[in-house]
Design an enzyme around this catalytic site. Structure first.
Site, PDB file in Angstrom:
ATOM      1  N   CYS A  89       0.669  -1.149   0.068  1.00 52.07           N
ATOM      2  CA  CYS A  89      -0.027   0.038   0.016  1.00 52.07           C
ATOM      3  C   CYS A  89       0.847   1.248  -0.070  1.00 52.07           C
ATOM      4  CB  CYS A  89      -1.006  -0.116   0.753  1.00 52.07           C
ATOM      5  SG  CYS A  89      -1.819   1.446   1.237  1.00 52.07           S
ATOM      6  N   HIS A 131      -9.000  -3.641  -2.970  1.00 50.34           N
ATOM      7  CA  HIS A 131      -8.270  -2.927  -1.352  1.00 50.34           C
ATOM      8  C   HIS A 131      -8.192  -1.735  -1.375  1.00 50.34           C
ATOM      9  CE1 HIS A 131      -3.865  -1.924   0.294  1.00 50.34           C
ATOM     10  NE2 HIS A 131      -3.656  -1.146  -0.083  1.00 50.34           N
ATOM     11  N   GLU A 132      -8.504  -1.080  -2.272  1.00 48.22           N
ATOM     12  CA  GLU A 132      -9.222  -0.154  -2.335  1.00 48.22           C
ATOM     13  C   GLU A 132     -10.566   0.638  -2.235  1.00 48.22           C
ATOM     14  OE1 GLU A 132      -6.798   2.384  -3.461  1.00 48.22           O
ATOM     15  OE2 GLU A 132      -5.490   0.804  -3.974  1.00 48.22           O
ATOM     16  N   HIS A 135     -10.190   0.950   1.738  1.00 46.70           N
ATOM     17  CA  HIS A 135      -9.450   2.457   2.485  1.00 46.70           C
ATOM     18  C   HIS A 135     -11.132   3.739   1.870  1.00 46.70           C
ATOM     19  CE1 HIS A 135      -5.224   2.697   1.945  1.00 46.70           C
ATOM     20  NE2 HIS A 135      -5.407   1.924   0.726  1.00 46.70           N
TER      21      HIS A 135
END
Length: 166
Positions: A89, A131-132, A135
């Site tokens: 990341c 993953h994004e 966030h």
């Protein structure tokens, strides 16, 4: 644009949904800027909160031509089958940790033209999307890893940091 690194507070909280009628930014222009920043930073994904924007937006891809902007992303379905793979990341420099994710998802988002997209995503792209999406929901890879795995990754990152600086 400036990259926000952990433990900045914006990375630990869910950001706001984008009002599709009045986004408050030019989606095409933001995509161009975010993709350039992501590529220049050697990333394959970048969420808006990683650059200080309080908006559910991220970009992903490996080049300007092969990039996607996702506004108000969601996951409609995911497979029971999972993949355990190493993730890194931009907000956690030199940190790499194995994270378990669904192998395939059905994603829904709006693109830079504010068109609704429903797409089946699998493999590496699914990992990146998830993953994004984490966030923008205020979830970091530290939250997804066991304490033991995280501590081992931190130890490796410190060693890597020392060799890079030397």
């Amino acid at each position: 644009m400036k990259l926000i690194k952990y433990p900045n507070e914006i990375l630990a909280r869910e950001v706001k949904d984008v009002d599709l009628e009045n986004p408050g930014f030019d989606p095409k222009e933001l995509k161009t800027e975010m993709v350039k920043f992501m590529i220049d930073s050697n990333g394959i994904g970048l969420a808006a909160n990683q650059i200080g924007l309080d908006a559910k937006v991220f970009v992903m891809g490996d080049s300007v031509e092969n990039s996607t902007m996702c506004i108000n992303p969601t996951v409609l379905q995911y497979t029971e089958e999972t993949v355990d793979d190493v993730e890194g990341c931009l907000s956690f420099p030199n940190m790499f940790v194995k994270i378990k994710r669904p192998k395939e998802i059905l994603a829904q988002y709006w693109n830079e033209n504010l068109e609704e997209c429903k797409v089946k995503i699998e493999g590496y792209s699914a990992k990146c999307y998830l993953h994004e999406m984490d966030h923008v929901l205020g979830i970091t890879m530290k939250d997804r890893a066991s304490k033991l795995k995280w501590n081992m990754a931190e130890k490796k990152a410190r060693k890597l940091g020392k060799t890079i600086e030397a």
